[in-house]
Scaffold this active site. Structure first.
Site, PDB file in Angstrom:
ATOM      1  N   LEU A  65     -55.441  20.474  24.134  1.00  0.00           N
ATOM      2  CA  LEU A  65     -55.913  20.971  22.637  1.00  0.00           C
ATOM      3  C   LEU A  65     -54.952  22.431  22.230  1.00  0.00           C
ATOM      4  O   LEU A  65     -54.268  22.935  23.097  1.00  0.00           O
ATOM      5  CB  LEU A  65     -57.158  21.349  22.520  1.00  0.00           C
ATOM      6  CG  LEU A  65     -58.160  20.146  22.836  1.00  0.00           C
ATOM      7  CD1 LEU A  65     -59.585  20.602  22.703  1.00  0.00           C
ATOM      8  CD2 LEU A  65     -57.970  18.933  21.946  1.00  0.00           C
ATOM      9  N   PRO A  66     -54.972  22.565  20.938  1.00  0.00           N
ATOM     10  CA  PRO A  66     -54.125  23.644  20.591  1.00  0.00           C
ATOM     11  C   PRO A  66     -54.102  25.070  20.906  1.00  0.00           C
ATOM     12  O   PRO A  66     -53.460  25.782  21.653  1.00  0.00           O
ATOM     13  CB  PRO A  66     -54.253  23.559  18.957  1.00  0.00           C
ATOM     14  CG  PRO A  66     -54.523  22.256  18.617  1.00  0.00           C
ATOM     15  CD  PRO A  66     -55.401  22.019  19.742  1.00  0.00           C
ATOM     16  N   THR A  96     -53.066  25.643  26.751  1.00  0.00           N
ATOM     17  CA  THR A  96     -52.540  26.957  26.830  1.00  0.00           C
ATOM     18  C   THR A  96     -53.709  27.779  26.059  1.00  0.00           C
ATOM     19  O   THR A  96     -53.808  27.960  24.761  1.00  0.00           O
ATOM     20  CB  THR A  96     -51.244  27.562  26.486  1.00  0.00           C
ATOM     21  OG1 THR A  96     -50.381  26.767  27.152  1.00  0.00           O
ATOM     22  CG2 THR A  96     -51.007  28.968  26.855  1.00  0.00           C
ATOM     23  N   LYS A 171     -49.283  31.301  33.087  1.00  0.00           N
ATOM     24  CA  LYS A 171     -48.917  30.554  31.958  1.00  0.00           C
ATOM     25  C   LYS A 171     -48.385  32.077  31.011  1.00  0.00           C
ATOM     26  O   LYS A 171     -47.131  31.863  30.531  1.00  0.00           O
ATOM     27  CB  LYS A 171     -49.735  29.822  31.552  1.00  0.00           C
ATOM     28  CG  LYS A 171     -49.084  29.268  30.019  1.00  0.00           C
ATOM     29  CD  LYS A 171     -47.956  28.113  30.324  1.00  0.00           C
ATOM     30  CE  LYS A 171     -47.429  27.963  28.885  1.00  0.00           C
ATOM     31  NZ  LYS A 171     -46.526  27.266  28.881  1.00  0.00           N
ATOM     32  N   LYS A 246     -48.295  32.619  19.891  1.00  0.00           N
ATOM     33  CA  LYS A 246     -49.552  32.294  20.277  1.00  0.00           C
ATOM     34  C   LYS A 246     -49.767  32.986  21.764  1.00  0.00           C
ATOM     35  O   LYS A 246     -50.593  33.783  22.153  1.00  0.00           O
ATOM     36  CB  LYS A 246     -50.042  31.084  20.030  1.00  0.00           C
ATOM     37  CG  LYS A 246     -51.488  30.729  20.421  1.00  0.00           C
ATOM     38  CD  LYS A 246     -51.766  29.222  20.805  1.00  0.00           C
ATOM     39  CE  LYS A 246     -51.228  29.049  22.183  1.00  0.00           C
ATOM     40  NZ  LYS A 246     -51.788  27.713  22.736  1.00  0.00           N
TER      41      LYS A 246
HETATM   42  P1  NAD Z   1     -50.499  19.681  19.026  1.00  0.00           P
HETATM   43  O1  NAD Z   1     -50.791  20.570  17.894  1.00  0.00           O
HETATM   44  O2  NAD Z   1     -49.394  18.790  18.799  1.00  0.00           O
HETATM   45  O3  NAD Z   1     -51.786  18.548  19.541  1.00  0.00           O
HETATM   46  C1  NAD Z   1     -52.996  18.911  19.858  1.00  0.00           C
HETATM   47  C2  NAD Z   1     -53.780  17.953  19.388  1.00  0.00           C
HETATM   48  O4  NAD Z   1     -55.361  18.235  19.612  1.00  0.00           O
HETATM   49  C3  NAD Z   1     -53.458  17.291  17.946  1.00  0.00           C
HETATM   50  O5  NAD Z   1     -53.102  15.903  17.860  1.00  0.00           O
HETATM   51  C4  NAD Z   1     -54.928  17.454  17.419  1.00  0.00           C
HETATM   52  O6  NAD Z   1     -55.283  16.603  16.498  1.00  0.00           O
HETATM   53  C5  NAD Z   1     -55.890  17.496  18.408  1.00  0.00           C
HETATM   54  N1  NAD Z   1     -57.083  18.178  18.455  1.00  0.00           N
HETATM   55  C6  NAD Z   1     -57.509  19.360  18.059  1.00  0.00           C
HETATM   56  N2  NAD Z   1     -58.867  19.612  18.356  1.00  0.00           N
HETATM   57  C7  NAD Z   1     -59.323  18.243  18.588  1.00  0.00           C
HETATM   58  C8  NAD Z   1     -60.724  17.726  18.887  1.00  0.00           C
HETATM   59  N3  NAD Z   1     -62.001  18.610  18.671  1.00  0.00           N
HETATM   60  N4  NAD Z   1     -60.716  16.569  19.553  1.00  0.00           N
HETATM   61  C9  NAD Z   1     -59.808  15.940  19.523  1.00  0.00           C
HETATM   62  N5  NAD Z   1     -58.579  16.383  19.314  1.00  0.00           N
HETATM   63  C10 NAD Z   1     -58.393  17.603  18.744  1.00  0.00           C
HETATM   64  O7  NAD Z   1     -49.952  20.835  20.441  1.00  0.00           O
HETATM   65  P2  NAD Z   1     -49.293  20.591  21.435  1.00  0.00           P
HETATM   66  O8  NAD Z   1     -47.614  20.925  21.195  1.00  0.00           O
HETATM   67  O9  NAD Z   1     -49.398  19.040  21.946  1.00  0.00           O
HETATM   68  O10 NAD Z   1     -49.669  21.531  22.409  1.00  0.00           O
HETATM   69  C11 NAD Z   1     -51.027  21.515  23.004  1.00  0.00           C
HETATM   70  C12 NAD Z   1     -51.288  22.716  24.015  1.00  0.00           C
HETATM   71  O11 NAD Z   1     -50.190  22.598  25.013  1.00  0.00           O
HETATM   72  C13 NAD Z   1     -51.035  24.174  23.253  1.00  0.00           C
HETATM   73  O12 NAD Z   1     -52.187  24.899  23.934  1.00  0.00           O
HETATM   74  C14 NAD Z   1     -49.870  24.540  23.577  1.00  0.00           C
HETATM   75  O13 NAD Z   1     -49.615  25.984  23.688  1.00  0.00           O
HETATM   76  C15 NAD Z   1     -49.384  24.003  24.919  1.00  0.00           C
HETATM   77  N6  NAD Z   1     -48.245  23.779  25.291  1.00  0.00           N
HETATM   78  C16 NAD Z   1     -47.227  23.153  24.293  1.00  0.00           C
HETATM   79  C17 NAD Z   1     -45.672  23.117  24.615  1.00  0.00           C
HETATM   80  C18 NAD Z   1     -44.748  22.480  23.745  1.00  0.00           C
HETATM   81  O14 NAD Z   1     -43.919  22.582  24.090  1.00  0.00           O
HETATM   82  N7  NAD Z   1     -45.448  21.919  22.752  1.00  0.00           N
HETATM   83  C19 NAD Z   1     -45.550  23.523  25.981  1.00  0.00           C
HETATM   84  C20 NAD Z   1     -46.321  23.931  26.896  1.00  0.00           C
HETATM   85  C21 NAD Z   1     -47.607  24.194  26.699  1.00  0.00           C
END
Ligand code: NAD
Length: 294
Positions: A65-66, A96, A171, A246
């Site tokens: 999740l975000p 994260t 992290k 963030k």
């Molecule tokens: P994103 O916003 O693309 O995906 C998050 C998903 O969670 C969305 O599809 C959203 O609809 C869903 N969501 C939110 N609340 C929800 C709920 N209550 N029930 C069900 N679904 C729900 O984000 P992302 O890029 O996939 O990143 C996810 C995590 O990974 C974050 O914490 C980010 O910091 C971390 N991260 C991201 C990257 C990157 O390169 N994108 C790299 C390392 C870590």
């Protein structure tokens, strides 16, 4: 084969879930965005109508999740997901989030006999697709041993960072170093070019000298120096500046809790906030280069 509930099918979660399917796990999936659920259902996952529906009868739960508020909102409280899980369920929380927030969820899980690991990742969307993510894990080593096959289907390096919340601490430390290196590299690239150097020549000299670092090896922020880097594609793709902001904010929160001195991290956060104010939050984090050029 065990059944896994996967919740959060965004940029990272979707390819991670896909790798679990490829590894042969039974998958039940849920996201607030129906199109992502439908996409995985076409590939063999079972579509769920809610997080609790996905978790019903599952042996393990993976969440991606975000941010902290989404994770706390999903798991905690009387109607939270933890109260719907059967004791003994394994939860791999891969978002994260703040170390404090992770510890809160760990505590609530332990009170219900649920085994939880905080397991944030590094490696970006490319690593998620290739199944080569690095997992930084906080929680009990014995629980990690049980969860290892699930992590191995999604990642290459599986590190036990320490007790509850330690994965999140590792992290934010890592991403703080990454941000500071990126800013220092961007600043030096602009300085060298302003003083008449060819950017590719300067990049190669620094890469092979004592200034060498990951951003010079893999991710040069100057457009055109590395063909495949986001800088050469209009700073698109990669890791968004708003996510880096963030993570730098989370590092500052962790520093506040322990009264740690983190001046470089604080400055990096300020520079990334400036980028967000300039409307560049959705660009790759190497867009920080533009702060140093006209
Ligand atoms: P994103 O916003 O693309 O995906 C998050 C998903 O969670 C969305 O599809 C959203 O609809 C869903 N969501 C939110 N609340 C929800 C709920 N209550 N029930 C069900 N679904 C729900 O984000 P992302 O890029 O996939 O990143 C996810 C995590 O990974 C974050 O914490 C980010 O910091 C971390 N991260 C991201 C990257 C990157 O390169 N994108 C790299 C390392 C870590």
């Amino acid at each position: 084969m065990q059944t896994i509930a996967f919740i959060g099918l965004g940029h990272m979660g979707l390819p991670m879930a896909r790798n679990l399917l490829k590894a042969g796990f039974n998958l039940k999936v849920f996201d607030l965005v129906q199109a992502s659920v439908d996409e995985l259902a076409k590939e063999g996952a079972q579509a769920a109508s809610s997080a609790a529906d996905a978790a019903l009868g599952a042996d393990s739960v993976v969440t991606m999740l975000p941010a902290s508020r989404h994770v706390e909102g999903l798991y905690l409280g009387d109607s939270g997901l933890l109260s719907a899980l059967k004791p003994g369920t394994l939860v791999l929380e891969c978002s994260t989030i703040a170390p404090e927030s992770a510890r809160k969820v760990h505590k609530a899980a332990a009170e219900r006999g649920i085994e939880l690991l905080d397991a944030p990742v590094s490696g970006g969307t490319a690593g998620a697709a290739a199944g080569t993510l690095t997992f930084m894990i906080g929680g009990e080593a014995a629980v990690l041993d049980k969860a290892r096959p699930v992590f191995e289907a999604m990642g290459k390096n599986i590190f036990h960072a320490g007790p509850d919340g330690a994965g999140q601490v590792a992290k934010v430390c890592n991403n703080q170093v990454l941000a500071v290196q990126m800013i220092a590299t961007a600043e030096a690239m602009a300085l060298g070019v302003a003083n008449g150097l060819d950017p590719a020549v300067l990049a190669e000299i620094m890469r092979q000298s004592s200034g060498g670092n990951w951003t010079l090896e893999k991710y040069n922020p100057w457009p055109g120096v590395m063909e495949n880097a986001p800088a050469s594609k209009g700073y698109s793709g990669g890791f968004m500046a708003e996510l880096m902001a963030k993570d730098l904010g989370l590092a500052q929160e962790a520093a506040q809790v322990t009264a740690s001195s983190t001046p470089m991290g604080a400055l990096a956060l300020q520079l990334y906030r400036l980028l967000l104010k300039q409307g560049k939050g959705q660009k790759d984090f190497s867009v920080v280069q533009q702060l140093f050029v006209e």
